[in-house]
Enzyme design. Structure first.
Site, PDB file in Angstrom:
ATOM      1  N   ARG A   1       0.861  -1.190   0.000  1.00  0.00           N
ATOM      2  CA  ARG A   1       0.000   0.000   0.000  1.00  0.00           C
ATOM      3  C   ARG A   1       0.894   1.236   0.000  1.00  0.00           C
ATOM      4  O   ARG A   1       2.103   1.135   0.199  1.00  0.00           O
ATOM      5  CB  ARG A   1      -0.929   0.003   1.216  1.00  0.00           C
ATOM      6  CG  ARG A   1      -0.166  -0.208   2.501  1.00  0.00           C
ATOM      7  CD  ARG A   1      -0.663   0.576   3.646  1.00  0.00           C
ATOM      8  NE  ARG A   1      -0.520   1.998   3.454  1.00  0.00           N
ATOM      9  CZ  ARG A   1       0.648   2.645   3.589  1.00  0.00           C
ATOM     10  NH1 ARG A   1       1.766   2.010   3.854  1.00  0.00           N
ATOM     11  NH2 ARG A   1       0.698   3.959   3.437  1.00  0.00           N
ATOM     12  N   GLY A   2       0.249   2.387  -0.182  1.00  0.00           N
ATOM     13  CA  GLY A   2       1.015   3.633  -0.279  1.00  0.00           C
ATOM     14  C   GLY A   2       1.226   3.955  -1.752  1.00  0.00           C
ATOM     15  O   GLY A   2       1.500   3.061  -2.565  1.00  0.00           O
ATOM     16  N   ALA A   3       1.111   5.244  -2.079  1.00  0.00           N
ATOM     17  CA  ALA A   3       1.042   5.654  -3.484  1.00  0.00           C
ATOM     18  C   ALA A   3       2.169   5.089  -4.353  1.00  0.00           C
ATOM     19  O   ALA A   3       1.924   4.452  -5.379  1.00  0.00           O
ATOM     20  CB  ALA A   3       1.039   7.181  -3.548  1.00  0.00           C
TER      21      ALA A   3
ATOM     22  N   GLN B   1      -2.570   3.018   9.812  1.00  0.00           N
ATOM     23  CA  GLN B   1      -1.257   2.991   9.144  1.00  0.00           C
ATOM     24  C   GLN B   1      -0.221   3.800   9.925  1.00  0.00           C
ATOM     25  O   GLN B   1       0.964   3.527   9.836  1.00  0.00           O
ATOM     26  CB  GLN B   1      -1.363   3.552   7.717  1.00  0.00           C
ATOM     27  CG  GLN B   1      -2.124   2.678   6.737  1.00  0.00           C
ATOM     28  CD  GLN B   1      -3.567   3.109   6.610  1.00  0.00           C
ATOM     29  OE1 GLN B   1      -4.181   3.567   7.575  1.00  0.00           O
ATOM     30  NE2 GLN B   1      -4.126   2.975   5.419  1.00  0.00           N
TER      31      GLN B   1
ATOM     32  N   ASP C   1      -1.897  11.138  -2.492  1.00  0.00           N
ATOM     33  CA  ASP C   1      -2.253  10.035  -3.387  1.00  0.00           C
ATOM     34  C   ASP C   1      -2.568  10.533  -4.789  1.00  0.00           C
ATOM     35  O   ASP C   1      -2.347   9.830  -5.763  1.00  0.00           O
ATOM     36  CB  ASP C   1      -3.432   9.263  -2.790  1.00  0.00           C
ATOM     37  CG  ASP C   1      -2.991   8.552  -1.530  1.00  0.00           C
ATOM     38  OD1 ASP C   1      -2.410   7.467  -1.630  1.00  0.00           O
ATOM     39  OD2 ASP C   1      -3.150   9.134  -0.444  1.00  0.00           O
TER      40      ASP C   1
ATOM     41  N   ASN D   1      -5.463  12.807  -0.072  1.00  0.00           N
ATOM     42  CA  ASN D   1      -4.590  12.010   0.787  1.00  0.00           C
ATOM     43  C   ASN D   1      -5.473  11.263   1.786  1.00  0.00           C
ATOM     44  O   ASN D   1      -6.705  11.439   1.800  1.00  0.00           O
ATOM     45  CB  ASN D   1      -3.577  12.912   1.502  1.00  0.00           C
ATOM     46  CG  ASN D   1      -2.457  12.113   2.150  1.00  0.00           C
ATOM     47  OD1 ASN D   1      -1.824  11.273   1.503  1.00  0.00           O
ATOM     48  ND2 ASN D   1      -2.211  12.330   3.431  1.00  0.00           N
ATOM     49  N   LYS D   2      -4.841  10.454   2.606  1.00  0.00           N
ATOM     50  CA  LYS D   2      -5.573   9.606   3.549  1.00  0.00           C
ATOM     51  C   LYS D   2      -6.640  10.386   4.309  1.00  0.00           C
ATOM     52  O   LYS D   2      -6.418  11.528   4.722  1.00  0.00           O
ATOM     53  CB  LYS D   2      -4.563   8.975   4.518  1.00  0.00           C
ATOM     54  CG  LYS D   2      -5.126   8.045   5.546  1.00  0.00           C
ATOM     55  CD  LYS D   2      -5.987   6.929   4.986  1.00  0.00           C
ATOM     56  CE  LYS D   2      -5.320   6.120   3.908  1.00  0.00           C
ATOM     57  NZ  LYS D   2      -6.272   5.227   3.180  1.00  0.00           N
TER      58      LYS D   2
END
Ligand code: MRU
Length: 349
Positions: free
Chosen positions: A51-53, A190, A231, A241-242
């Site tokens: 995960r993560g862009a 996260q 993101d 973003n998150k």
């Protein structure tokens, strides 16, 4: 990044398999997950083993290369277009996923080997960009600085180095005194699980805070700056973003705390004029209703933490309007979150 005395990347490809640090097992177990087919890699992106862009961008690029290699062996009756759609369907918000798939798809039309080479280039570029972001971002960090971050935009979220955390790692190496307030980042935590694990691993002073603590910390003057990842960034500088990032940005403005976004140019989507055009992923309500953790015997378990019978709403991202953002730390330098600066840096790159 070093884990113990071994250097790791978050995701990599060897032969026809994609390997990744299994982020669903962290911080409790450090395990490597192997994806033998493009479909396995799609599943790993969807279930957030990776995960993560930047990390899902690299994984998606590798998945596209795997699909070309599978087609070459004629092991499965798929068309390459269907494979591309499968990969693009895994997670809708992070621009890097689409950026990587597009690059590898075009390269693969020449040959599967060319797709492989391109996928490796995408991953290498992610690493180089993150390193530069660390260098530019560390210049913003004073000798003694308390930083708030949200979610995980560290090296686990990219191939290496990270974005929001890269300046912090470098500042520490430059001898600066950095302290990090880590938002736990409900519902998947996260921050509490991954950012805290990374910072602990790198011996950076930090504390995990519930997501609703930062307002009082800012009011007390305990936070000097905020750095988050992104993101997808729209052409006008709005940033997805998150979920929870927006409220940090609004708070930061109220309390006059500089709010920075760290992201490579590959996260910018010039086709999205404003944040309103960015697709927002909604994830399973189970992520809100249940939590995963570890029991006394070391087993990872899932428990219900909310009232049975109630439903949950789980948007994974929100959009922070450009007006709240002091600057975007990119691999080309720090730019303002404004369409002219964004267009200029894109034209020059
Ligand atoms: O849903 P995730 O964990 O894949 O979310 C993406 C993110 O990692 C965060 O939004 C992050 O801050 C963006 S930069 C990697």
């Amino acid at each position: 990044m070093l884990v113990g005395d071994k250097s790791y990347q978050t995701v990599w490809m060897e032969g026809t398999s994609v390997f990744m640090i299994d982020q669903n097992m962290l911080p409790f177990n450090f395990q490597i997950h192997e994806c033998k087919t493009y479909w396995d890699t799609c599943m790993a992106i969807t279930d957030m083993s990776v995960r993560g862009a930047g990390a899902i961008g690299a994984a998606a690029g590798y998945a596209m290369a795997q699909a070309f290699l599978m087609m070459k062996k004629k092991t499965k009756a798929i068309t390459i277009r269907e494979a591309r759609q499968d990969i693009e369907y895994t997670r809708p918000t992070a621009k890097n996923l689409f950026y990587a798939v597009d690059r590898v798809y075009k390269a693969g039309l020449i040959s599967p080997e060319n797709a492989m080479i391109e996928a490796q280039k995408v991953a290498q570029k992610d690493t180089q960009d993150s390193k530069k972001i660390g260098e530019f971002g560390s210049e913003l960090i004073n000798k003694k600085t308390n930083i708030l971050t949200h979610c995980n935009a560290g090296w686990l979220a990219f191939v290496d180095y990270g974005t929001a955390l890269a300046p912090i790692y470098l500042a520490k190496r430059q001898g600066k005194e950095v302290f990090v307030y880590v938002d736990e980042t409900r519902p998947r935590n996260q921050g509490a699980k991954l950012t805290a694990w990374e910072l602990h691993n790198d011996e950076i002073d930090h504390v995990i805070i519930p997501d609703n603590v930062s307002a009082s910390l800012m009011a007390e003057g305990k936070i000097d700056m905020v750095i988050v990842g992104a993101d997808r960034i729209a052409a006008n500088g709005d940033v997805a973003n998150k979920i929870g990032t927006l409220e940090k940005a609004v708070l930061a403005k109220e309390f006059k705390v500089p709010f920075y976004v760290a992201a490579p140019l590959s996260t910018i989507d010039a086709a999205c004029k404003t944040g309103k055009d960015i697709p927002i992923e909604y994830r399973s309500q189970d992520e809100v209703l249940y939590q995963t953790g570890i029991d006394a015997n070391g087993n990872i378990i899932k428990i219900r933490v909310s009232s049975p019978g109630s439903e949950a709403l789980n948007p994974a991202f929100d959009v922070t309007p450009a007006k709240y953002i002091k600057g975007i730390i990119t691999e080309k330098g720090i730019i303002t979150a404004h369409h002219r600066s964004i267009q200029k840096v894109l034209n020059e790159s």
